[in-house]
Design a protein around this motif. Structure first.
Motif, PDB file in Angstrom:
ATOM      1  N   PRO A 188       0.832  -1.205   0.000  1.00 53.53           N
ATOM      2  CA  PRO A 188       0.000   0.000   0.000  1.00 53.53           C
ATOM      3  C   PRO A 188       0.869   1.260   0.000  1.00 53.53           C
ATOM      4  O   PRO A 188       2.090   1.192   0.205  1.00 53.53           O
ATOM      5  N   ASP A 189       0.239   2.375  -0.228  1.00 53.57           N
ATOM      6  CA  ASP A 189       0.945   3.656  -0.181  1.00 53.57           C
ATOM      7  C   ASP A 189       0.994   4.134   1.268  1.00 53.57           C
ATOM      8  O   ASP A 189       0.077   4.801   1.763  1.00 53.57           O
ATOM      9  N   PHE A 190       2.065   3.774   1.948  1.00 51.63           N
ATOM     10  CA  PHE A 190       2.229   4.222   3.324  1.00 51.63           C
ATOM     11  C   PHE A 190       2.433   5.737   3.334  1.00 51.63           C
ATOM     12  O   PHE A 190       3.270   6.254   2.581  1.00 51.63           O
ATOM     13  N   PRO A 191       1.697   6.455   4.180  1.00 47.71           N
ATOM     14  CA  PRO A 191       1.901   7.909   4.250  1.00 47.71           C
ATOM     15  C   PRO A 191       3.241   8.233   4.898  1.00 47.71           C
ATOM     16  O   PRO A 191       3.578   7.682   5.955  1.00 47.71           O
ATOM     17  N   LEU A 192       4.004   9.096   4.243  1.00 49.50           N
ATOM     18  CA  LEU A 192       5.285   9.551   4.789  1.00 49.50           C
ATOM     19  C   LEU A 192       6.135   8.358   5.218  1.00 49.50           C
ATOM     20  O   LEU A 192       6.490   8.194   6.398  1.00 49.50           O
ATOM     21  N   GLU A 193       6.501   7.531   4.247  1.00 50.66           N
ATOM     22  CA  GLU A 193       7.261   6.315   4.545  1.00 50.66           C
ATOM     23  C   GLU A 193       8.572   6.621   5.271  1.00 50.66           C
ATOM     24  O   GLU A 193       8.951   5.926   6.217  1.00 50.66           O
ATOM     25  N   ASP A 194       9.275   7.648   4.809  1.00 47.04           N
ATOM     26  CA  ASP A 194      10.569   7.955   5.421  1.00 47.04           C
ATOM     27  C   ASP A 194      10.418   8.307   6.897  1.00 47.04           C
ATOM     28  O   ASP A 194      11.263   7.944   7.722  1.00 47.04           O
ATOM     29  N   VAL A 195       9.336   9.011   7.228  1.00 50.12           N
ATOM     30  CA  VAL A 195       9.105   9.360   8.637  1.00 50.12           C
ATOM     31  C   VAL A 195       8.825   8.101   9.448  1.00 50.12           C
ATOM     32  O   VAL A 195       9.340   7.933  10.563  1.00 50.12           O
ATOM     33  N   LEU A 196       8.011   7.216   8.909  1.00 48.21           N
ATOM     34  CA  LEU A 196       7.734   5.965   9.617  1.00 48.21           C
ATOM     35  C   LEU A 196       9.010   5.166   9.840  1.00 48.21           C
ATOM     36  O   LEU A 196       9.230   4.600  10.921  1.00 48.21           O
ATOM     37  N   ILE A 197       9.874   5.102   8.818  1.00 49.67           N
ATOM     38  CA  ILE A 197      11.105   4.330   8.940  1.00 49.67           C
ATOM     39  C   ILE A 197      12.046   4.960   9.958  1.00 49.67           C
ATOM     40  O   ILE A 197      12.649   4.262  10.789  1.00 49.67           O
ATOM     41  N   GLU A 198      12.192   6.269   9.914  1.00 50.66           N
ATOM     42  CA  GLU A 198      13.163   6.944  10.781  1.00 50.66           C
ATOM     43  C   GLU A 198      12.655   7.114  12.211  1.00 50.66           C
ATOM     44  O   GLU A 198      13.416   6.928  13.169  1.00 50.66           O
ATOM     45  N   ARG A 199      11.393   7.462  12.354  1.00 49.65           N
ATOM     46  CA  ARG A 199      10.898   7.862  13.678  1.00 49.65           C
ATOM     47  C   ARG A 199      10.106   6.767  14.408  1.00 49.65           C
ATOM     48  O   ARG A 199       9.886   6.850  15.601  1.00 49.65           O
ATOM     49  N   HIS A 200       9.668   5.752  13.690  1.00 44.71           N
ATOM     50  CA  HIS A 200       8.820   4.735  14.310  1.00 44.71           C
ATOM     51  C   HIS A 200       9.295   3.337  13.920  1.00 44.71           C
ATOM     52  O   HIS A 200       8.554   2.563  13.286  1.00 44.71           O
ATOM     53  N   PRO A 201      10.510   3.000  14.282  1.00 44.96           N
ATOM     54  CA  PRO A 201      11.043   1.671  13.918  1.00 44.96           C
ATOM     55  C   PRO A 201      10.270   0.526  14.562  1.00 44.96           C
ATOM     56  O   PRO A 201      10.253  -0.582  14.018  1.00 44.96           O
ATOM     57  N   GLU A 202       9.613   0.770  15.710  1.00 51.29           N
ATOM     58  CA  GLU A 202       8.855  -0.294  16.356  1.00 51.29           C
ATOM     59  C   GLU A 202       7.653  -0.707  15.507  1.00 51.29           C
ATOM     60  O   GLU A 202       7.319  -1.896  15.408  1.00 51.29           O
ATOM     61  N   PHE A 203       7.023   0.265  14.876  1.00 50.82           N
ATOM     62  CA  PHE A 203       5.911  -0.060  13.976  1.00 50.82           C
ATOM     63  C   PHE A 203       6.418  -0.826  12.770  1.00 50.82           C
ATOM     64  O   PHE A 203       5.826  -1.834  12.363  1.00 50.82           O
TER      65      PHE A 203
END
Length: 512
Positions: A188-203
């Protein structure tokens, strides 16, 4: 007239009253009749069917008479970081921060619940169920289906994922939103993928597969053994867990192996659509050969079959050459013969490419070069001959052109097998003159033949006469032959006398 100093007040069964004397609170009056002495008594009544007590100067009354009012009122006070829910009977209301609200006790069951918004904006599950189907200000509800997962955002900042279920959040002083993603779609088109990868590694670790590629790497993502995405170098992408990722190093060899060609080029149409902008594809038919150039430099010859290369970080060019016998037409060439007769000629040449690399490196346009050289050869061969010479020996033109073009093409890896002039078209007036010449020549030839035949016939008749003169039997046979020819033209003949008398009479008739 005497004015009564007594005042009587009646409180209905579904009401409650507040007694004031000179605007000062005195007490709460239950349903019933009350009489007081003096002019300055007054009572304000409230309908208990309306549970909320909308009392004037409530803050002041609570400050001075809190203990007495608390017996009859449920007071709800929210701070700047608090919100509340109040239930009266089957109804609910929400109370925003910095509010003071009061509700009558006893007539209808009333209860209140206070929530600290700094701790959590989410309502507990038991409240979500009770509030189902009820719209309340300051509260936003979300439904996550069983095939979805929700991403909770507060003030456009990701907070946490939401599993399938019902949720409700306070939105009184901040923005709350939920973005739902389908779990059926593996990419799917994850919103703001880079933010999720950098700021929310647990998710990312709990729900996703992450692909991070280096400069000379390409990745193919597959779900249930079917390609769903092709990732270029230096990219990163999130997928749901369960997606298989193949990382390919293209630093030394960008050509696809046969298994990937079968999957991405000749496989499903969806896979070909994915690779459309990622691959350079060349198909070399049977009896053809291909040339591969990488960054404008020749690399190798390509045998018949399908070939594909990753296009990232390099310039690819392929060209396919037909090794079979080919035909070139040079049509409608207007040329003057040596004796200035305008002619139009059509030429056909057969050729094949023996060395495609030499031809490609030496000539920018092979067919155009051949066409021009054939034109030059044809003009030279026709321009040095008269019309009569051309008409007498058209093969001389073919031989001249063949010798010329072979010398021009040998060094370029091209072999010319045959050259032939198909048509020599004369102007109308020249055709008329030639027709007359031919007609005169044929007439003269016919006259000669006729004279020769007449002479031969006369000589034959003379010889025959000499034979019959010396031989009576031959003469009699000739007479019978004449008689036979005459009989063929007569339907009925009556003979009187002998055959000799008939022949004698015929001879006599001929002499007369």
């Amino acid at each position: 007239m005497q004015i009564s100093m007594w005042k009587t007040f009646y409180i209905k069964p579904n009401e409650i009253g507040i007694l004031y004397h000179r605007s000062d609170f005195k007490k709460i009056l239950q349903p019933g009749t009350y009489t007081y002495f003096g002019r300055y008594w007054q009572v304000k009544t409230y309908d208990l069917n309306q549970p909320e007590a909308k009392i004037e100067n409530l803050e002041l009354l609570l400050r001075n008479h809190s203990s007495e009012l608390q017996q009859y009122l449920l007071v709800v006070r929210t701070a700047f970081n608090q919100a509340a829910l109040v239930r009266f009977g089957q109804n609910w209301i929400s109370i925003a921060p910095n509010q003071l609200r009061a509700f009558w006790r006893g007539f209808i069951e009333v209860e209140s619940h206070l929530f600290n918004l700094n701790e959590s904006l989410e309502l507990p599950a038991e409240f979500v169920q009770q509030l189902r189907g009820i719209a309340l200000s300051g509260i936003k509800k979300f439904q996550i289906s069983e095939y979805e997962i929700g991403l909770l955002y507060v003030q456009n900042n990701f907070v946490r994922p939401l599993e399938p279920g019902e949720y409700a959040f306070w939105v009184v002083d901040r923005e709350v939103s939920v973005r739902t993603l389908s779990r059926i779609v593996p990419n799917p088109d994850f919103p703001l993928e880079d933010v999720l990868i950098e700021r929310h590694p647990e998710f990312v670790a709990a729900y996703c597969e992450i692909v991070q590629l280096q400069n000379q790497q390409v990745a193919i993502a597959r779900y249930q053994s079917k390609a769903i995405a092709i990732l270029p170098p230096c990219s990163r992408k999130l997928f749901w867990q369960g997606v298989e990722v193949e990382v390919i190093d293209i630093s030394t060899d960008a050509k696809l192996p046969s298994r990937l060609i079968a999957e991405l080029v000749t496989g499903l149409p969806e896979a070909l659509a994915l690779s459309r902008y990622c691959l350079h594809i060349c198909e070399v038919p049977t009896q053809h050969v291909g040339l591969l150039y990488v960054n404008q430099e020749f690399q190798t010859q390509l045998q018949p079959g399908k070939h594909a290369w990753w296009v990232f970080g390099r310039s690819l060019q392929t060209e396919v050459f037909d090794l079979r016998q080919q035909t070139m037409e040079v049509s409608g060439q207007d040329i003057l013969s040596k004796d200035k007769v305008p002619l139009r000629l059509n030429l056909t040449a057969g050729f094949r490419i023996l060395d495609p690399l030499t031809a490609k490196n030496s000539l920018s346009d092979i067919t155009n070069y051949l066409y021009k050289e054939l034109q030059f050869a044809l003009r030279g061969a026709v321009g040095e001959r008269t019309l009569d010479a051309l008409l007498e020996d058209k093969g001389a033109i073919d031989r001249s052109i063949f010798d010329y073009i072979r010398q021009k093409t040998t060094d370029y890896g091209i072999e010319v097998d045959s050259v032939g002039v198909k048509d020599i078209i004369l102007p109308g007036e020249i055709r008329t003159i030639l027709s007359k010449v031919v007609e005169a020549e044929k007439a003269a030839q016919a006259n000669v033949v006729r004279r020769r035949e007449e002479t031969a016939a006369t000589r034959s008749m003379l010889n025959t006469a000499k034979v019959m003169e010396d031989n009576p039997v031959a003469l009699r046979l000739k007479e019978l032959e004449v008689l036979e020819r005459i009989a063929e033209k007569i339907e009925k003949i009556q003979v009187n006398g002998s055959l000799d008398s008939i022949l004698t009479e015929l001879i006599r008739i001929n002499r007369q």
